[in-house]
Design a protein around this motif. Structure first.
Motif, mmCIF file in Angstrom:
data_model
loop_
_atom_site.group_PDB
_atom_site.id
_atom_site.type_symbol
_atom_site.label_atom_id
_atom_site.label_comp_id
_atom_site.label_asym_id
_atom_site.label_seq_id
_atom_site.Cartn_x
_atom_site.Cartn_y
_atom_site.Cartn_z
ATOM 1 N N GLU A 199 0.868 -1.176 0.000
ATOM 2 C CA GLU A 199 0.000 0.000 0.000
ATOM 3 C C GLU A 199 0.905 1.226 0.000
ATOM 4 O OE1 GLU A 199 -3.907 1.803 2.352
ATOM 5 O OE2 GLU A 199 -2.885 0.015 3.103
ATOM 6 N N ASP A 200 0.967 1.899 -1.119
ATOM 7 C CA ASP A 200 1.936 2.972 -1.305
ATOM 8 C C ASP A 200 1.671 4.134 -0.356
ATOM 9 O OD1 ASP A 200 4.114 3.711 -3.538
ATOM 10 O OD2 ASP A 200 3.062 5.539 -2.941
ATOM 11 N N ALA A 201 2.768 4.694 0.176
ATOM 12 C CA ALA A 201 2.681 5.887 1.018
ATOM 13 C C ALA A 201 3.796 6.862 0.650
ATOM 14 C CB ALA A 201 2.761 5.507 2.491
ATOM 15 N N SER A 202 4.260 6.790 -0.593
ATOM 16 C CA SER A 202 5.325 7.681 -1.055
ATOM 17 C C SER A 202 4.858 9.124 -1.005
ATOM 18 C CB SER A 202 5.719 7.322 -2.489
ATOM 19 O OG SER A 202 6.141 5.984 -2.574
ATOM 20 N N VAL A 203 5.818 10.024 -0.733
ATOM 21 C CA VAL A 203 5.467 11.439 -0.668
ATOM 22 C C VAL A 203 6.410 12.278 -1.528
ATOM 23 C CG1 VAL A 203 4.419 11.296 1.616
ATOM 24 C CG2 VAL A 203 6.861 11.799 1.424
ATOM 25 N N LEU A 204 5.899 13.426 -1.939
ATOM 26 C CA LEU A 204 6.659 14.431 -2.649
ATOM 27 C C LEU A 204 6.685 15.689 -1.792
ATOM 28 C CD1 LEU A 204 4.525 12.907 -4.801
ATOM 29 C CD2 LEU A 204 5.992 14.095 -6.445
ATOM 30 N N VAL A 205 7.828 16.380 -1.765
ATOM 31 C CA VAL A 205 7.983 17.600 -0.985
ATOM 32 C C VAL A 205 8.211 18.767 -1.942
ATOM 33 C CG1 VAL A 205 9.220 18.735 0.893
ATOM 34 C CG2 VAL A 205 9.067 16.231 0.841
ATOM 35 N N PHE A 206 7.426 19.813 -1.752
ATOM 36 C CA PHE A 206 7.511 20.986 -2.613
ATOM 37 C C PHE A 206 7.904 22.220 -1.809
ATOM 38 C CE2 PHE A 206 4.604 18.103 -4.696
ATOM 39 C CZ PHE A 206 4.905 18.216 -6.049
ATOM 40 N N LYS A 207 8.650 23.083 -2.459
ATOM 41 C CA LYS A 207 8.846 24.438 -1.961
ATOM 42 C C LYS A 207 8.130 25.338 -2.940
ATOM 43 C CE LYS A 207 12.228 27.782 -0.265
ATOM 44 N NZ LYS A 207 13.660 28.080 -0.030
ATOM 45 N N GLN A 208 7.017 25.876 -2.502
ATOM 46 C CA GLN A 208 6.059 26.524 -3.398
ATOM 47 C C GLN A 208 5.649 25.491 -4.464
ATOM 48 O OE1 GLN A 208 8.156 30.126 -4.520
ATOM 49 N NE2 GLN A 208 7.552 31.152 -2.631
ATOM 50 N N ASN A 225 5.915 2.753 1.708
ATOM 51 C CA ASN A 225 4.624 2.074 1.801
ATOM 52 C C ASN A 225 4.208 2.049 3.258
ATOM 53 O OD1 ASN A 225 6.749 -0.232 2.018
ATOM 54 N ND2 ASN A 225 4.859 -1.188 2.770
ATOM 55 N N LYS A 226 2.974 1.672 3.527
ATOM 56 C CA LYS A 226 2.465 1.717 4.896
ATOM 57 C C LYS A 226 1.819 0.394 5.282
ATOM 58 C CE LYS A 226 -1.863 3.928 3.365
ATOM 59 N NZ LYS A 226 -2.747 5.106 3.510
ATOM 60 N N ILE A 227 1.988 0.080 6.574
ATOM 61 C CA ILE A 227 1.310 -1.059 7.181
ATOM 62 C C ILE A 227 0.838 -0.594 8.551
ATOM 63 C CG2 ILE A 227 1.476 -3.431 7.999
ATOM 64 C CD1 ILE A 227 3.795 -3.858 6.075
#
Length: 326
Positions: free
Chosen positions: A45-54, A64-66
């Motif tokens: 179960e995907d839990a990937s994240v993207l980080v943005f500056k503006q 992923n998450k469990i």
């Protein structure tokens, strides 16, 4: 400064943006491409994240998450926060804190992080090692990779040289034929089942699919004796490292010198211009023990130890990163 960054979960609309980012990151390989990560998406179960500056993407975290735990993606060999070489330490610190805070507010209690071995990064890449110390993260596992620095030219041991001589005497032939199916069915799967009672992480169908998606990064080298397949290795190829993902041979490998010959050629010819050749781990029992015979064989080619660390981090500890900079 944390308010300068925003975090969001990965979704399919981010596919191209994600892949473009990892192509230029200082600490990413093709394993982080979504086409690699998603071949087994039904298992995680995907839990990937993207980080943005503006509106600018500045970092990603494959995950992923469990339950209430987020993991460095369990379908990948390594992970951690991925970012550009342009980012300085203070920025990485702020981004990591923001990611940890995001997971905390999302209701996750732990982040299980497996770091990228140093040889895979384009340059110095231990910001996260230091951040683990600041977070009072618990070191839960440490694996030992056997790695050859190809610029050092350490001599092969007598045992390995003798194996090559036996192979030449038997007129063994090495082919980069990408015949994954025969290697899997006749050698790899039976050997793993007999020795350890396990199956390869990838099925023959999966590794063939991944090869078709990444033909320059995943290759199969097989050894033949009188046209019969007797040994092989599956190599994952990144910018700086050639890594033997799977290595296996028939029971007459010592008599024929098949694996010695194969890796002699890969190390001295095929991948001689790579900075490193990675045999992977020889660990068992979650890093606490080492297969003596296996590491002896690898070190006979000049391989020496590189560590890979695994950490458990309470997400509530994100506040530990608040007053680091003086």
């Amino acid at each position: 400064m944390l308010s300068a960054y925003s975090v969001q979960y990965y979704n399919a609309s981010c596919y191209q943006q994600w892949n473009n980012f990892i192509a230029n990151a200082k600490n990413a390989t093709f394993l982080f491409h979504r086409d690699f990560m998603e071949y087994h998406q039904d298992r995680f179960e995907d839990a990937s994240v993207l980080v943005f500056k503006q509106d600018k993407l500045v970092a990603i975290l494959p995950a992923n998450k469990i339950g209430t735990t987020v993991f460095s993606h369990l379908g990948l060999t390594y992970g951690g926060l991925i970012y550009s070489a342009k980012l300085k330490f203070q920025t990485v610190l702020q981004i990591f804190q923001k990611v940890l805070q995001f997971f905390y507010t999302e209701g996750f209690e732990q982040l299980e992080l497996k770091l990228l071995p140093s040889i895979y990064a384009k340059g110095p890449n231990q910001e996260q090692d230091y951040i683990m110390f600041l977070l009072q993260a618990k070191l839960v596992r440490r694996d030992m990779l056997s790695v050859i620095s190809l610029s050092e030219n350490l001599p092969f041991s007598k045992d390995r040289k003798d194996g090559v001589k036996r192979a030449l005497k038997h007129h063994l032939v090495i082919k980069n034929d990408n015949n994954f199916t025969d290697f899997w069915q006749t050698i790899l799967v039976p050997n793993l089942q007999q020795k350890y009672g396990v199956k390869p992480v990838h099925s023959a169908e999966e590794i063939t699919l991944l090869h078709n998606r990444f033909p320059d990064n995943i290759k199969q080298f097989n050894v033949y004796f009188n046209e019969k397949l007797v040994a092989g290795t599956t190599v994952f190829i990144s910018n700086r490292v050639a890594h033997s993902q799977y290595i296996s041979a028939t029971t007459d490998k010592n008599k024929l010198g098949s694996l010695d010959f194969l890796h002699h050629v890969l190390i001295t010819e095929t991948f001689k211009n790579k900075p490193y050749f990675d045999f992977g781990i020889s660990n068992e029992n979650k890093g606490k023990q080492v297969n003596a015979g296996l590491v002896y064989w690898k070190e006979g080619f000049g391989a020496r130890a590189i560590a890979q660390d695994f950490y458990s981090i309470p997400t509530a500890n994100y506040n530990h990163l608040t007053n680091v900079m003086l």
